[in-house]
Motif scaffolding. Structure first.
Motif, mmCIF file in Angstrom:
data_model
loop_
_atom_site.group_PDB
_atom_site.id
_atom_site.type_symbol
_atom_site.label_atom_id
_atom_site.label_comp_id
_atom_site.label_asym_id
_atom_site.label_seq_id
_atom_site.Cartn_x
_atom_site.Cartn_y
_atom_site.Cartn_z
ATOM 1 N N LEU A 115 -11.215 -1.305 31.203
ATOM 2 C CA LEU A 115 -12.084 -0.137 31.307
ATOM 3 C C LEU A 115 -13.126 -0.226 30.198
ATOM 4 N N ALA A 116 -14.372 -0.492 30.596
ATOM 5 C CA ALA A 116 -15.432 -0.540 29.598
ATOM 6 C C ALA A 116 -15.998 0.857 29.454
ATOM 7 N N GLY A 117 -15.935 1.388 28.258
ATOM 8 C CA GLY A 117 -16.474 2.728 28.066
ATOM 9 C C GLY A 117 -16.336 3.177 26.632
ATOM 10 N N THR A 118 -17.059 4.226 26.309
ATOM 11 C CA THR A 118 -16.971 4.819 24.978
ATOM 12 C C THR A 118 -15.586 5.457 24.863
ATOM 13 N N PRO A 119 -14.762 5.043 23.903
ATOM 14 C CA PRO A 119 -13.375 5.524 23.862
ATOM 15 C C PRO A 119 -13.242 7.044 23.952
ATOM 16 N N ARG A 120 -14.101 7.761 23.226
ATOM 17 C CA ARG A 120 -14.038 9.232 23.242
ATOM 18 C C ARG A 120 -14.097 9.762 24.686
ATOM 19 N N LEU A 121 -14.984 9.167 25.495
ATOM 20 C CA LEU A 121 -15.169 9.642 26.868
ATOM 21 C C LEU A 121 -14.144 9.021 27.805
ATOM 22 N N ALA A 122 -13.902 7.721 27.612
ATOM 23 C CA ALA A 122 -12.995 7.012 28.520
ATOM 24 C C ALA A 122 -11.572 7.562 28.392
ATOM 25 N N LEU A 123 -11.123 7.820 27.166
ATOM 26 C CA LEU A 123 -9.750 8.299 26.970
ATOM 27 C C LEU A 123 -9.581 9.715 27.507
ATOM 28 N N ARG A 124 -10.606 10.527 27.309
ATOM 29 C CA ARG A 124 -10.566 11.906 27.816
ATOM 30 C C ARG A 124 -10.512 11.880 29.353
ATOM 31 N N ALA A 125 -11.364 11.046 29.944
ATOM 32 C CA ALA A 125 -11.390 10.964 31.412
ATOM 33 C C ALA A 125 -10.059 10.433 31.941
ATOM 34 N N LEU A 126 -9.489 9.481 31.217
ATOM 35 C CA LEU A 126 -8.195 8.925 31.640
ATOM 36 C C LEU A 126 -7.098 9.982 31.503
ATOM 37 N N ALA A 127 -7.151 10.764 30.423
ATOM 38 C CA ALA A 127 -6.157 11.836 30.242
ATOM 39 C C ALA A 127 -6.234 12.821 31.408
ATOM 40 N N ASP A 128 -7.451 13.131 31.853
ATOM 41 C CA ASP A 128 -7.609 14.060 32.987
ATOM 42 C C ASP A 128 -6.979 13.482 34.252
ATOM 43 N N GLU A 129 -7.210 12.185 34.483
ATOM 44 C CA GLU A 129 -6.636 11.546 35.676
ATOM 45 C C GLU A 129 -5.116 11.501 35.589
ATOM 46 N N VAL A 130 -4.618 11.206 34.403
ATOM 47 C CA VAL A 130 -3.167 11.138 34.209
ATOM 48 C C VAL A 130 -2.552 12.517 34.443
ATOM 49 N N ALA A 131 -3.239 13.559 33.927
ATOM 50 C CA ALA A 131 -2.701 14.925 34.056
ATOM 51 C C ALA A 131 -2.502 15.295 35.528
ATOM 52 N N ARG A 132 -3.380 14.795 36.392
ATOM 53 C CA ARG A 132 -3.267 15.114 37.831
ATOM 54 C C ARG A 132 -2.025 14.502 38.458
ATOM 55 N N ARG A 133 -1.536 13.407 37.862
ATOM 56 C CA ARG A 133 -0.450 12.657 38.501
ATOM 57 C C ARG A 133 0.891 12.734 37.762
ATOM 58 N N ALA A 134 0.834 13.103 36.484
ATOM 59 C CA ALA A 134 2.045 12.946 35.658
ATOM 60 C C ALA A 134 3.180 13.840 36.134
ATOM 61 N N ASN A 135 4.386 13.316 35.996
ATOM 62 C CA ASN A 135 5.592 14.069 36.334
ATOM 63 C C ASN A 135 6.074 14.769 35.052
ATOM 64 N N ALA A 136 6.020 16.094 35.064
ATOM 65 C CA ALA A 136 6.264 16.847 33.832
ATOM 66 C C ALA A 136 7.644 16.540 33.230
ATOM 67 N N GLY A 137 8.636 16.396 34.083
ATOM 68 C CA GLY A 137 9.988 16.133 33.594
ATOM 69 C C GLY A 137 10.062 14.794 32.874
ATOM 70 N N GLN A 138 9.441 13.789 33.509
ATOM 71 C CA GLN A 138 9.457 12.444 32.931
ATOM 72 C C GLN A 138 8.703 12.431 31.585
ATOM 73 N N VAL A 139 7.576 13.123 31.558
ATOM 74 C CA VAL A 139 6.767 13.173 30.334
ATOM 75 C C VAL A 139 7.571 13.829 29.204
ATOM 76 N N ALA A 140 8.246 14.912 29.528
ATOM 77 C CA ALA A 140 9.018 15.627 28.493
ATOM 78 C C ALA A 140 10.162 14.761 27.973
ATOM 79 N N GLU A 141 10.790 14.035 28.897
ATOM 80 C CA GLU A 141 11.913 13.164 28.478
ATOM 81 C C GLU A 141 11.402 12.063 27.544
ATOM 82 N N ARG A 142 10.287 11.455 27.940
ATOM 83 C CA ARG A 142 9.737 10.365 27.099
ATOM 84 C C ARG A 142 9.312 10.913 25.754
ATOM 85 N N ARG A 143 8.658 12.047 25.794
ATOM 86 C CA ARG A 143 8.138 12.634 24.557
ATOM 87 C C ARG A 143 9.277 12.880 23.568
#
Ligand SMILES: Cc1ncc(C[n+]2csc(CCOP(=O)(O)OP(=O)(O)O)c2C)c(N)n1
Ligand SMILES: [Mg+2]
Length: 569
Positions: free
Chosen positions: A330-358
């Protein structure tokens, strides 16, 4: 708007333009090629006209490092000027560092007079024949984004604007401008230029939506994704974006060989500085602004792990060889690329799995932090001192108004850096001598902050210390310099030990070419420039000595050097 300013020479027009473009400093190591420029400075000084502030730096190594340090803190390229090919020769290591660290800089050198007679500025010294080269820029061309020679005042604005725009465009880096003496000396009446400039750097880049979706799919499908980061924090704005992504994913962040603060060290998902023990378990690895995420010959992710690279130039296209597997870049400015990726991840992430990993990685965070403290505390009484203890004590005096510049020996695991833009370590190109100048440049860019410069004894000598302490005093740039003095080039020694574990050097305990004994009384070098200097040998006294040193730096506004005697390896 077109602006017209009366000037007497091209050199003066150059200064007018640099000031108009926001260049605040010219870090200079002068020679005969500077004559028209110095004359122009004197005229503008007498008449109160704007120009970048001239800073005399009596060695090129700290001169380039100061521009580096200033830009790494402020984000703004400054001008450096050195004396023709010989000055450029001394500066090359610093240019390599700036190139590999993506730090913008307008590097320039005078060019020997071209003509033997007939112009104001023609040759009038023996050096003017001997200091000409066939291709002056060749010396640094591989490590600058652009080079050019100023040939006439008529293209001055285009040349300066192109130089500054290209230096600031991502991936950022140094550019090189040569300035022939006849051209600088040419008489002028006025310069006309656009104000503000009509050439600007491109804005930030965001990766394509389909790439972001694919990356988010890979990361959310993984059971054990991890993040490895080195230099996203070059842009402080990338730090909260990385935190948001780590939290959304419940993934740990490893600051591997980090050169900037990328995630506050007290963030519960900060999992330390060594991803290697976790590579076997990872099924997806997100590599962020990291040229070397692991050593393939020692430990690499499993072949089936999916690997994503993010960065302004995720291929590191200026590196001749770099073969890290890449399933997605992914070529991009990290500030923007990471934020955009976080938004995409948020749409798909499984809350239970995220909490367990965290929860799992938060426990690892606590374990790593505790282990580091135990490592240092176990050595607290050792004399000579252990570098873990010295690092711990330095870490303890770091507050939110402190910037640390580290060339080698501060062990960042012993500190807790929290603020974006508070920690900088030497570029991985490793051109030694960066630390002292970078700290002075950082202090210039952030005069309200306390700057602590940690250097090895070797790094200190490479930094041209008499020049650096001179600059500190001459420009009221009080910093705290701490030498981790092991009387050794330990990096070289370690290389021999791992090259031949049971070889002659190890067996006979003889390591030619690595000792820095008898060590100079380094503290006297700082005292020679009006600073406070102390040798510190007692580990129990170190915390109080550091507090006292900081009071001198902050209240008396004097530079301080602590020569901390560490174990000789
Ligand atoms: C300009 C330059 N010359 C030589 C080297 C090779 N080199 C890498 S680390 C190092 C020793 C650094 O010594 P010091 O700062 O005392 O740190 P220590 O290794 O003792 O931790 C040397 C000589 C280099 N990186 N850059
Ligand atoms: Mg050393």
């Amino acid at each position: 708007m077109l602006k017209r300013a009366a000037v007497e020479s091209t050199a003066e027009a150059y200064l007018e333009l640099l000031a108009a473009r926001g260049v605040e400093y010219l870090f200079a190591n002068a020679g005969t090629d500077f004559a028209p420029l110095i004359e122009a400075y004197a005229k503008r000084g007498a008449q109160g006209q704007a120009a970048p502030r001239p800073i005399t730096v009596p060695h090129e190594v700290p001169a380039v490092a100061m521009a580096h340090g200033y830009a790494m803190v402020s984000g703004r390229a400054q001008a450096v000027m050195v004396h023709v090919i010989v000055g450029a020769g001394n500066a090359v290591g610093g240019i390599i560092n700036a190139a590999r660290a993506n730090v913008p800089m307008l590097f320039s050198a005078g060019r020997n007079p071209i003509t033997e007679a007939g112009h104001s500025g023609s040759r009038d010294r023996p050096i003017h024949w001997a200091q000409e080269s066939f291709d002056q820029a060749a010396m640094v061309r591989e490590f600058v984004k652009w080079d050019y020679e100023l040939r006439s005042a008529s293209h001055l604005e285009t040349v300066v604007d192109r130089a500054l725009t290209l230096a600031h465009a991502e991936p950022q880096g140094p550019v090189y401008l040569t300035l022939p003496r006849e051209v600088l000396a040419e008489r002028q009446e006025a310069i006309e230029y656009a104000d503000p400039a009509r050439m600007v750097r491109p804005g930030g880049l965001v990766p394509a939506p389909e790439s972001l979706e694919e990356a988010a799919q890979i990361l959310t499908a993984a059971r054990n994704p991890i993040i490895i980061v080195k230099a996203a924090g070059r842009d402080p704005g990338a730090v909260p974006a990385l935190a948001a992504l780590a939290e959304t994913l419940g993934a740990p962040v490893f600051e591997q060989f980090h050169t900037y603060l990328n995630l506050p060290q007290d963030h519960p998902l900060h999992a330390g500085f060594d991803a290697a023990p976790h590579l076997d378990a990872a099924d997806a690895v997100l590599v962020v602004e990291s040229d070397v995420p692991w050593f393939p010959g020692l430990k690499r992710p499993r072949p089936e792990a999916r690997i994503i690279h993010v960065g302004v130039d995720p291929l590191f296209s200026r590196y001749p060889l770099r073969g890290f597997p890449t399933d997605l870049a992914l070529a991009g400015t990290p500030r923007l690329a990471l934020r955009a990726l976080a938004d995409e991840v948020a749409r798909r992430a499984n809350a239970g799995q995220v909490a367990e990993r965290r929860a799992r990685w938060e426990a690892e965070h606590t374990r790593v932090v505790g282990a580091a403290a135990a490592r240092a505390n176990a050595t607290a009484a050792d004399s000579p001192m252990d570098m873990a203890w010295v690092s711990r004590c330095v870490g303890n005096v770091v507050d939110d108004r402190t910037i640390v510049v580290n060339e080698y020996d501060l062990d960042a695991t012993q500190a807790c850096f929290r603020q974006p833009g508070s920690y900088f370590s030497a570029p991985s190109s490793g051109g030694l001598g960066w630390g002292l100048g970078a700290a002075l440049g950082a202090k210039m860019a952030a005069s309200d902050k306390t700057v602590i410069c940690c250097v090895g004894d070797g790094a200190y000598i490479f930094g041209a210390p008499t020049a650096a302490h001179f600059v500190s005093r001459a420009n009221s740039l009080p910093c705290l310099f701490i030498i981790f003095n092991n009387r050794t080039w330990n990096a070289v020694k370690r290389a021999v030990q791992s090259h031949a574990r049971e070889g002659w050097a190890v067996k006979t305990d003889s390591m030619p070419l690595t000792a820095l004994d008898p060590a100079p009384d380094y503290e006297l070098v700082c005292r020679a420039s009006g600073g406070h200097g102390e040798r510190v040998e007692d580990p129990a006294q170190l915390p109080a000595t550091l507090e006292r040193a900081l009071r001198i730096v902050r209240e008396e506004k004097r530079q301080v050097l602590l020569n901390v005697i560490c174990k000789k390896p």
